[in-house]
Design a protein around this motif. Structure first.
Motif, PDB file in Angstrom:
ATOM      1  N   UNK A  53      -3.476  -0.419 -10.370  1.00  0.00           N
ATOM      2  CA  UNK A  53      -3.966  -0.543 -11.914  1.00  0.00           C
ATOM      3  C   UNK A  53      -4.868  -1.601 -12.557  1.00  0.00           C
ATOM      4  N   UNK A  54      -4.933  -0.869 -12.851  1.00  0.00           N
ATOM      5  CA  UNK A  54      -6.172  -1.995 -14.176  1.00  0.00           C
ATOM      6  C   UNK A  54      -5.592  -2.799 -15.050  1.00  0.00           C
ATOM      7  N   UNK A  95     -12.009 -11.846 -16.870  1.00  0.00           N
ATOM      8  CA  UNK A  95     -11.769 -10.543 -15.754  1.00  0.00           C
ATOM      9  C   UNK A  95     -11.172 -10.114 -15.491  1.00  0.00           C
ATOM     10  N   UNK A  96     -11.537  -8.404 -15.722  1.00  0.00           N
ATOM     11  CA  UNK A  96     -10.860  -7.425 -15.465  1.00  0.00           C
ATOM     12  C   UNK A  96      -9.833  -7.588 -13.867  1.00  0.00           C
ATOM     13  N   UNK A  97      -8.898  -6.894 -13.457  1.00  0.00           N
ATOM     14  CA  UNK A  97      -8.129  -6.683 -11.698  1.00  0.00           C
ATOM     15  C   UNK A  97      -7.864  -5.359 -11.760  1.00  0.00           C
ATOM     16  N   UNK A  98      -7.516  -5.337 -10.372  1.00  0.00           N
ATOM     17  CA  UNK A  98      -6.986  -4.415 -10.591  1.00  0.00           C
ATOM     18  C   UNK A  98      -5.598  -4.537  -9.540  1.00  0.00           C
ATOM     19  N   UNK A 119       4.464  -4.519  -4.175  1.00  0.00           N
ATOM     20  CA  UNK A 119       2.980  -4.786  -5.091  1.00  0.00           C
ATOM     21  C   UNK A 119       2.579  -6.657  -4.631  1.00  0.00           C
ATOM     22  N   UNK A 120       1.091  -7.185  -4.937  1.00  0.00           N
ATOM     23  CA  UNK A 120       0.589  -8.088  -4.947  1.00  0.00           C
ATOM     24  C   UNK A 120       0.379  -8.697  -5.768  1.00  0.00           C
ATOM     25  N   UNK A 121      -0.031  -9.546  -6.768  1.00  0.00           N
ATOM     26  CA  UNK A 121      -0.357  -9.556  -7.438  1.00  0.00           C
ATOM     27  C   UNK A 121      -1.305 -11.148  -7.521  1.00  0.00           C
ATOM     28  N   UNK A 122      -2.552 -10.895  -7.788  1.00  0.00           N
ATOM     29  CA  UNK A 122      -3.672 -11.606  -8.088  1.00  0.00           C
ATOM     30  C   UNK A 122      -3.854 -11.781  -9.064  1.00  0.00           C
TER      31      UNK A 122
END
Length: 895
Positions: free
Chosen positions: A597-598, A617-620, A642-645
Motif C-alpha cells: 500500500x502506498x 514523505x511518502x511511504x509504503x 501488517x506493520x505500520x511505520x
C-alpha cells in the motif's frame, strides 16, 4: 410557558473524567481533596453535590481514605452526596449491550456497599452519542428518566429539552436534554449582584425557550471542578436575579422526580433509535471509533471472553453443583471491573494522552488473563477434573482433547485445536541441570480418536501443568495446531476425545475444501486469486459473484484523536503482489496474499499549513491478507496482518459486495439497527462535519431485494458503506495529537493539545473478518446472520488435557432454541443460588422458543435486566418455554 409554571433547579456537581489529560492516579489526588472538603463542610440541608453519574469515584476515594468510609456512607444516605447509577461513564456506542448491563449492575453494587442507592436517573452527560438500547436499559433497571447531551439536539430533532425516547423493542424513557453548553452552563456563578443579573439573563435566554416540563436546569460545575468558592453567595445572588422565579437548590434525585412528575400526562414528541447527531448544536465527536483501533479490538476480545466463555462455564459449574468452583462471582466481578475501567469515553474512545493508553493496555492484559483463568477453572470444574489429585496419579494419565462450544446450540464441524505430545521433563530449580534427556513415559504420535484431523503448524514448546498443591510440572512438548472435524458438541458445553497413536477413521466431513491452483471450493463458496491478483468470491448458486472482492485504501489524515481530517484523494490498492496456498484441505484451505500500500505524499495541506518533513514523505506498507475457507462453512475468513511505520494516515480494508443502493443493517447493543447516512445542513457542518463512518460491533450487513452479504469483524469499531456496495473497515488511523484547533471539520480544540506519538500506531497490527453471502432481509436471514456470528467469532475450540484421568465424553450446558433468538447472557446471578439466562429477539416478529437446562431446576422467573424477578415461568422438566416480543429481550432466573 408562564413564569408561574417555571422553576429553576440548581444541581451542584463535578464532571469527573477518570483519566484524560492526566492519569487516573493524578486525577484521584484531586478527587480526594474534593471529597474531603465536601465531607468536612457538607452541603446545606436540602442541597446535594453530584459526584457525577458513576460509582467508581467512590472506590477511588476509599482506596486512599478508607478511614472515612462511614462518613462517606452517611453523606450518601443523607443525600448530601450523590453518585451513579453507572460504574463508569462509558462510551455507549463501542461496548456491547452486556457490558452496559454489567456497568449498571456494578454501579448499583458500588453504592449498595455503602448502604446507599443511586438516583433513578440514567445520567450520561458527556458520552459521544448514545446507543439505541438505552431506553431498554432504563426500563430494565427501573429508571424512568435519561439525561443526555451529545448526540441529540438541533435541526433534525424536535425542539425543546424533553421527549419520549423509544428503543427498538418499544421500551420508552423520558429524555431530558442538556443545553448547547451542556453540563457546564452554570459553572462559576458570580456572587456580584450586577454580574448575577447579567448571567441570569443569558441563562434564561437559553433555557426558557427549550423548557417543556417547567424546569430550568442550572448545573453548577464543570470538568474536575470542586465546589466553587463563594458557593452560597453565588446561589443567593442567582436567587435574587431570577426572582420571581423560584430557585431550588436541588439534587439529581429531586430533579428527576420533578421532571417525571411534570411529564405525566403531558404531550411530548417521541424519538427513536441511536442518538448520533447533534451537529450544529453541540460537538458529537463521532470520529473516535478508529482512534487507537487495536485497543478497541482487544477490548472486544476480552468482553467476548467474559460474556461468552467465562460466565457461561462458571454458571454451568454451579448448575452442576461442582464444589470445586466455589463462588466465582467475586472473581467475575473483579474481571469485569478491570475491563470497565477501560470503558470511560475518553479511555475507550482513544482520545486521551499516551500514558492513559499505556494504562489501558495493562488493564486489557489483566482482563484477558482473568477471563482466561476463570474459563480454565470453570472448565476443569465442569469436567470434574482435580489437578491436585491427578498429580498424585501419573500412572493413570490419559491425554484428552477437550472441545468447547460457546454457542447456545449444539454444533459440529471444524474446530481449531491444539494437540500436545509429551517429549521429556524440563524441570525448574535445584537439580534441573541433571534432568534426564528422555522420560520413561512413552513418546508417540498424538491424534484425536475418531476425528478427522488436519495439522497446520507444529513446534516444540515448554508447557506447565499446574496444581493448587504442587509446583508446576514443566515439560517439553510437541505442539501441533490444526483443525479437526468434530461430532456434535452440546450447547454451551464440552466434547472430549482421547489422544491415541492410531485413531479410528473419523467421519468424512461434508463439503470438504478442494484446492485447485489458487482457488478454494467447499461446494458452498469458491474463492480464487487470478493472475492479476484479484480476489474472487462466488456462491454455489451464483447469487453472489464478485470478481474483485478486496482492496486496501490509504489516505492522509491531518486530524487528531477526536476527528479525522483527510487530505487529498485516498490511494486504493486493488492488486496484490503475489499469492500462495498455505493450507490444502480437506478441512481448511487457505491462500496467503501479499499487498503493498502506498501512503500518499502530501506537499502542503489544503489548510494552508505546511506538514513536517517526516509527514510529507511518502511511504509504503506491506500487508498480508489470508483467505481461509473451511469444510462446510458458508463464509470465508479474511485474516489481515501488517506493520505500520508511516504517520498521519488512515488505512482501511475495502470489501466489495456489488450490492448497490442496498439497505444497511448493523449489529449494535441488544440487536441490529438500520442506519442511513447523516444528512447535515451546511450551516451545521460549520461547527462540526460528520464523518462518513459509523460504529461497528460484530457485523454490518447490506440487503438488496433478494440477496445480501454480511461482513463480520472481530473487534475493530469503525466501518463506512458506499452506495456501490463497498464496506470499508478502518484497520488503523495514525495521528499524533490529542487535539488540534485548526481542523476544518471541527474548528477549535475538543481536548487539550498534547502530542500523542503512540497514537501513530507504530508496529504490528492485525484483524480478522469474514464475509457471508445470504438472501434478502427477513426473519430467517437475520437468524442465519446471528448464528454465523457465533461460528465466525466463537469457533469450536479444543485443547489438550495431558493429565486427564476420568473425563466424560460430553457435558451439556443450557440450550436455547427459537429461530431469531440470539444469546444474551448465561451467568451466575447477583443473588446467591440463581442463574441468569438471557436471549434477544433479533427479528421484527414474536418468537416462541425455549431454554433447556441440563440439570434439575425447581423454579424459573422472568426478570428485569437488573435481575429483579417479575413473574414465575412454567417448567417442563428441564425445559422453560419462552415467548420473546419483536426486537425484545427476555431475562430468566432459574435455580
Amino acid at each position: 410557558m408562564t413564569d408561574a409554571a417555571l422553576a429553576v433547579h440548581v444541581v451542584t456537581h463535578t464532571h469527573w473524567d477518570r483519566e484524560w489529560y492526566h492519569l487516573a492516579s493524578r486525577f484521584r489526588q484531586r478527587l480526594v481533596r474534593l471529597v474531603d472538603e465536601l465531607l468536612d463542610e457538607p452541603p446545606r440541608d436540602g442541597e446535594s453535590f453530584l459526584l457525577d453519574g458513576q460509582g467508581i469515584v467512590l472506590e477511588d476515594y476509599l482506596a486512599v481514605r478508607p478511614e472515612r468510609r462511614a462518613a462517606l456512607a452517611a453523606a450518601l444516605n443523607a443525600g448530601a452526596l450523590e453518585a451513579g447509577p453507572w460504574y463508569v461513564l462509558a462510551d455507549e456506542l463501542i461496548p456491547g449491550g452486556e457490558s452496559l448491563v454489567r456497568n449498571l449492575l456494578a454501579g448499583r453494587a458500588a453504592l449498595d456497599r455503602l448502604g446507599a442507592a443511586p438516583p433513578a436517573v440514567l445520567y450520561s452527560p458527556d458520552a459521544f452519542g448514545h446507543a439505541a438500547a438505552l431506553p431498554r436499559l432504563a426500563r430494565g433497571f427501573g429508571i424512568p428518566l435519561a439525561i443526555v447531551w451529545r448526540g441529540y439536539g438541533g435541526a433534525r430533532w424536535p425542539s425543546g429539552d424533553a421527549a419520549h425516547w423509544q428503543s427498538e423493542d418499544g421500551a420508552t424513557v423520558l429524555l431530558f436534554h442538556l443545553p448547547p453548553d451542556g453540563y457546564e452552563l452554570g459553572s462559576s456563578l458570580p456572587g456580584d449582584e450586577r454580574e448575577a443579573r447579567a448571567r441570569w439573563t443569558r441563562l434564561r435566554a437559553v433555557l426558557e425557550p427549550r423548557a417543556r416540563l417547567g424546569v430550568l436546569l442550572v448545573q453548577n460545575g464543570a470538568d474536575h471542578h470542586a465546589r466553587q468558592r463563594g458557593h452560597d453567595d453565588a446561589l443567593r445572588a442567582l436567587e435574587r436575579a431570577a426572582a420571581p422565579l423560584p430557585v431550588r437548590r436541588s439534587s439529581l434525585r429531586a430533579l428527576g422526580a420533578t421532571l417525571v412528575e411534570n411529564a405525566a400526562g403531558r404531550a411530548l414528541p417521541t424519538v427513536r433509535g441511536e442518538l448520533r447527531d447533534s451537529y450544529g448544536y453541540a460537538w458529537t465527536l463521532q470520529g473516535t471509533f478508529a482512534s487507537r483501533a487495536q485497543q478497541k479490538r482487544r477490548n472486544a476480545h476480552v468482553e467476548r471472553a467474559l460474556v461468552r466463555e467465562a460466565e457461561p462455564l462458571a454458571a454451568l459449574a454451579l448448575l452442576m453443583r461442582r464444589p470445586a468452583i466455589g463462588d466465582p462471582r467475586p472473581l467475575l466481578d473483579a474481571a469485569w471491573r478491570t475491563l470497565m475501567r477501560c470503558h470511560p469515553h475518553d479511555t475507550l474512545c482513544g482520545c486521551s494522552i499516551d500514558e492513559v493508553a499505556r494504562a489501558m493496555d495493562v488493564r486489557l492484559e489483566s482482563g484477558a488473563a482473568q477471563a482466561s483463568g476463570l474459563r480454565e477453572d470453570a472448565l476443569l470444574a465442569v469436567l470434574g477434573h482435580d489437578p491436585a489429585a491427578a498429580r498424585e496419579r501419573r500412572d493413570r494419565w490419559r491425554p484428552m482433547l477437550v472441545v468447547h462450544n460457546a454457542a447456545p446450540r449444539p454444533r459440529h464441524g471444524v474446530a481449531d485445536v491444539r494437540v500436545v505430545r509429551f517429549l521429556r521433563d524440563a524441570p525448574v530449580g535445584p537439580g534441573s541441570a541433571r534432568a534426564r534427556a528422555k522420560d520413561a513415559r512413552e513418546s508417540r504420535e498424538a491424534l484425536p480418536d475418531g476425528w478427522v484431523f488436519q495439522p497446520l503448524t507444529r513446534r516444540t514448546v515448554q508447557e506447565r501443568l499446574e496444581s493448587p498443591l504442587h509446583y508446576p510440572d514443566n515439560d517439553l512438548v510437541e505442539e501441533t495446531r490444526g483443525v479437526a472435524w468434530v461430532d456434535d458438541v452440546p450447547a454451551l458445553g464440552l466434547a472430549t476425545r482421547a489422544l491415541v497413536a492410531r485413531p479410528a477413521r473419523g467421519p468424512t466431513p461434508p463439503r470438504p475444501v478442494v484446492v485447485r491452483g489458487r482457488s478454494l471450493d467447499n461446494g458452498l463458496l469458491a474463492v480464487s486469486v487470478d493472475g492479476r491478483g484479484r480476489v474472487g468470491l462466488r456462491s454455489a448458486d451464483g447469487a453472489f459473484d464478485v470478481r474483485s472482492l478486496l482492496a486496501l485504501e490509504d489516505a492522509r489524515d491531518a486530524g487528531d484523536l477526536y476527528t479525522p481530517s483527510l487530505v487529498g484523494a485516498a490511494a486504493r490498492t486493488e492488486r496484490c503482489l503475489g499469492a500462495r496456498v498455505v493450507h490444502r484441505g480437506p478441512l481448511r484451505g487457505a491462500i496467503e496474499t501479499r499487498w503493498r500500500v502506498r501512503v500518499p505524499a502530501v506537499r502542503r495541506a489544503a489548510r494552508g499549513r505546511t506538514l513536517p518533513a517526516s509527514v510529507r514523505a511518502s511511504a509504503t506498507l506491506d500487508v498480508r491478507i489470508t483467505l481461509q475457507l473451511d469444510a462446510g462453512a458458508p463464509f470465508v475468513r479474511l485474516l489481515v496482518a501488517g506493520a505500520n511505520d508511516a504517520e498521519d494516515h488512515r488505512l482501511r480494508i475495502v470489501v466489495r459486495t456489488g450490492l448497490r443502493s442496498a439497505q444497511l443493517v448493523a449489529d449494535a447493543a441488544f440487536g441490529p439497527v438500520a442506519r442511513e447516512p447523516l444528512r447535515v445542513r451546511k450551516a451545521d457542518r460549520a461547527m462540526e462535519a460528520p464523518p462518513d463512518s459509523a460504529p461497528l460491533h460484530r457485523w454490518v450487513a447490506l440487503f438488496a431485494a433478494h440477496r445480501g452479504a454480511t461482513l463480520y469483524s472481530d473487534g475493530l469499531a469503525e466501518y463506512e458503506a458506499t452506495r456501490d456496495g463497498d464496506l470499508a473497515v478502518t484497520l488503523l488511523r495514525a495521528v499524533g495529537e490529542l487535539s488540534r484547533p485548526d481542523l476544518p471539520e471541527r474548528p477549535g480544540n475538543a481536548g487539550w493539545p498534547v502530542p500523542t506519538p503512540m497514537a501513530q500506531c507504530p508496529g504490528p497490527f492485525d484483524a480478522a473478518f469474514a464475509i457471508l453471502p445470504h438472501g434478502g432481509r427477513d426473519a430467517a436471514t437475520l437468524d442465519v446472520v446471528e448464528r454465523a456470528a457465533d461460528d465466525v467469532l466463537l469457533p469450536l475450540r479444543g485443547d489438550t488435557r495431558r493429565d486427564a484421568i476420568a473425563v466424560p465424553a460430553s457435558v451439556a450446558g443450557p440450550e436455547l432454541s427459537g429461530a431469531g433468538l440470539a444469546f444474551g447472557a448465561v451467568k451466575p446471578a447477583e443473588a446467591d443460588g440463581w442463574t441468569v439466562l438471557r436471549c434477544v429477539n433479533v427479528t421484527d416478529r414474536e418468537v416462541v422458543g425455549e431454554w433447556r437446562v441440563p440439570t434439575p431446576i425447581a423454579e424459573a422467573h422472568a426478570a428485569r435486566l437488573d435481575e429483579r424477578p417479575l413473574a414465575p415461568l412454567a417448567i417442563d422438566g428441564g425445559r422453560i418455554p419462552i415467548v420473546v416480543p419483536p426486537r425484545g429481550d427476555l431475562t430468566v432466573l432459574v435455580r
